[in-house]
Scaffold this motif. Sequence first.
Motif, short mmCIF file in Angstrom:
data_model
loop_
_atom_site.label_atom_id
_atom_site.label_comp_id
_atom_site.label_asym_id
_atom_site.label_seq_id
_atom_site.Cartn_x
_atom_site.Cartn_y
_atom_site.Cartn_z
N HIS A 108 6.06 42.40 -34.46
CA HIS A 108 6.39 42.25 -33.04
C HIS A 108 6.00 43.47 -32.22
O HIS A 108 6.21 43.50 -31.01
CB HIS A 108 7.85 41.87 -32.82
CG HIS A 108 8.88 42.59 -33.62
ND1 HIS A 108 9.02 42.46 -34.97
CD2 HIS A 108 9.84 43.45 -33.23
CE1 HIS A 108 10.03 43.20 -35.39
NE2 HIS A 108 10.53 43.82 -34.36
N TYR A 109 5.38 44.46 -32.87
CA TYR A 109 4.77 45.55 -32.11
C TYR A 109 3.72 44.99 -31.14
O TYR A 109 3.57 45.49 -30.02
CB TYR A 109 4.10 46.55 -33.05
CG TYR A 109 3.29 47.59 -32.32
CD1 TYR A 109 3.90 48.55 -31.51
CD2 TYR A 109 1.90 47.59 -32.41
CE1 TYR A 109 3.16 49.49 -30.83
CE2 TYR A 109 1.15 48.54 -31.73
CZ TYR A 109 1.77 49.49 -30.94
OH TYR A 109 1.03 50.41 -30.26
N TYR A 110 3.02 43.93 -31.56
CA TYR A 110 1.95 43.40 -30.72
C TYR A 110 2.49 42.59 -29.55
O TYR A 110 1.82 42.45 -28.53
CB TYR A 110 0.97 42.62 -31.60
CG TYR A 110 0.32 43.56 -32.59
CD1 TYR A 110 -0.70 44.40 -32.18
CD2 TYR A 110 0.80 43.68 -33.89
CE1 TYR A 110 -1.25 45.33 -33.06
CE2 TYR A 110 0.25 44.61 -34.77
CZ TYR A 110 -0.77 45.42 -34.35
OH TYR A 110 -1.30 46.36 -35.21
N ARG A 111 3.70 42.09 -29.68
CA ARG A 111 4.39 41.50 -28.52
C ARG A 111 4.81 42.61 -27.57
O ARG A 111 4.57 42.54 -26.36
CB ARG A 111 5.60 40.69 -29.00
CG ARG A 111 6.41 40.01 -27.90
CD ARG A 111 7.66 40.80 -27.53
NE ARG A 111 8.53 40.99 -28.70
CZ ARG A 111 9.53 41.85 -28.69
NH1 ARG A 111 9.78 42.62 -27.63
NH2 ARG A 111 10.28 42.00 -29.78
N ILE A 112 5.40 43.67 -28.11
CA ILE A 112 5.82 44.80 -27.29
C ILE A 112 4.63 45.44 -26.60
O ILE A 112 4.67 45.78 -25.41
CB ILE A 112 6.57 45.83 -28.16
CG1 ILE A 112 7.91 45.27 -28.63
CG2 ILE A 112 6.76 47.16 -27.43
CD1 ILE A 112 8.61 46.11 -29.67
N ARG A 113 3.55 45.58 -27.34
CA ARG A 113 2.33 46.18 -26.80
C ARG A 113 1.80 45.38 -25.61
O ARG A 113 1.39 45.94 -24.59
CB ARG A 113 1.29 46.26 -27.91
CG ARG A 113 -0.01 46.93 -27.52
CD ARG A 113 -0.91 46.99 -28.74
NE ARG A 113 -2.26 47.38 -28.38
CZ ARG A 113 -3.26 47.43 -29.24
NH1 ARG A 113 -3.05 47.11 -30.50
NH2 ARG A 113 -4.47 47.77 -28.85
N MET A 114 1.84 44.06 -25.74
CA MET A 114 1.37 43.21 -24.64
C MET A 114 2.30 43.30 -23.44
O MET A 114 1.85 43.37 -22.29
CB MET A 114 1.26 41.76 -25.11
CG MET A 114 0.18 41.53 -26.15
SD MET A 114 -0.17 39.78 -26.43
CE MET A 114 -1.19 39.43 -25.01
N GLN A 115 3.60 43.31 -23.70
CA GLN A 115 4.56 43.41 -22.60
C GLN A 115 4.39 44.72 -21.82
O GLN A 115 4.35 44.71 -20.58
CB GLN A 115 5.99 43.32 -23.15
CG GLN A 115 6.37 41.95 -23.68
CD GLN A 115 7.76 41.96 -24.31
OE1 GLN A 115 8.04 42.78 -25.18
NE2 GLN A 115 8.60 41.06 -23.87
#
Length: 357
Positions: free
Chosen positions: A227-234
């Motif tokens: 979910h780092y890549y969700r956070i990164r996108m946000q």
Amino acid sequence: MDFKLKWLAWEITRRCNLHCVHCRSSSELEVREHPDFSTLEGKRILDDISSFAKPVVVLSGGEPLLRKDWSELASYGTSKGLRMCLATNGTLVTPEVCNTIKEVGIKMVSLSLDGSTAEIHDNFRNQPGAFEGTMNAARLFREHGIDFLINSSFTKRNQSDIENVYALAKEIGATAWYMFMIVPTGRGQDIMEELISPEDYEEILKWHYQMEKKERDMLVRPTCAPHYYRIRMQLAKEEGERVEIRSLKFSTGGSKGCLAGQMICLIDVDENVLPCSYFPLSAGNLKEKSLKEIWETSSLFKELRDFSSYKGSCGVCEYVRVCGGCRARAYAVKGDYLEEEPFCNYVPRKMKEEKNL
């Protein structure tokens, strides 16, 4: 989506000279239930791999340097066109080992570093002198011109030391630093209470995003933290960066979360093919089927690649294709690898909308 095998961890032994608190394979110095396979069998496995794909192959363990034929296996893999790498705890590295690494074509070596001091690292590795071994190995690799990366695993036991470990990895000349958020498998199941909380997890990944934007000398990636890549996108959106979930486009370079059974897999010492190093379920065995057949036809792999089969918040999350949630962690904590990621506190847009209806 194209599911090509790009990275393969190969457990060539389950024996290890350390007794780390989080060890996924519960490695010991003597392992009777899971003996090493023969050199001849190892070459057969490399033939199987190379006939299907040309992934990065990481000789892993246990401690792979405990096998007398590790270099013969590496050399044979190189001759088959495979990009051979080595994952070691560093304690057995000598000048002779360094010379052999270069001779057999090892492209990259990974070292484990779980603390910025001997007190912290040796406690995590459950072995006095482990920190000194890692530092000595890093010094020898620098002297011999061998590229190495640092893998660091974190729990509540050492999470306050994350920034210091990152700084030390950079100081000792690592080409990359991978921050592992551990998955409770093997001995890791005995320290469930030490897993970093979802709230702290989120803040650590936000710190990583800000650090990564500034880092210029070393590749940095959080691992087993999809979910780092969700956070990164946000965060990128908040900063005005153009990002596209469908095509995974970032101006700073795209990537993806959980890759288990999608781009990576593990072959264990018993020749079982597992979705990743922390996923204890087998998709098939190389004594019975080829890697190609397992990769392309396994029902387990097919389920992992079918995002519509995911449950809970992951099943309705708008970020499922860029994150996917850790399937191994879902299995370890919830007993179902299709369940939602248990250490993600994000509430998907669809669930918020349904709640407000």
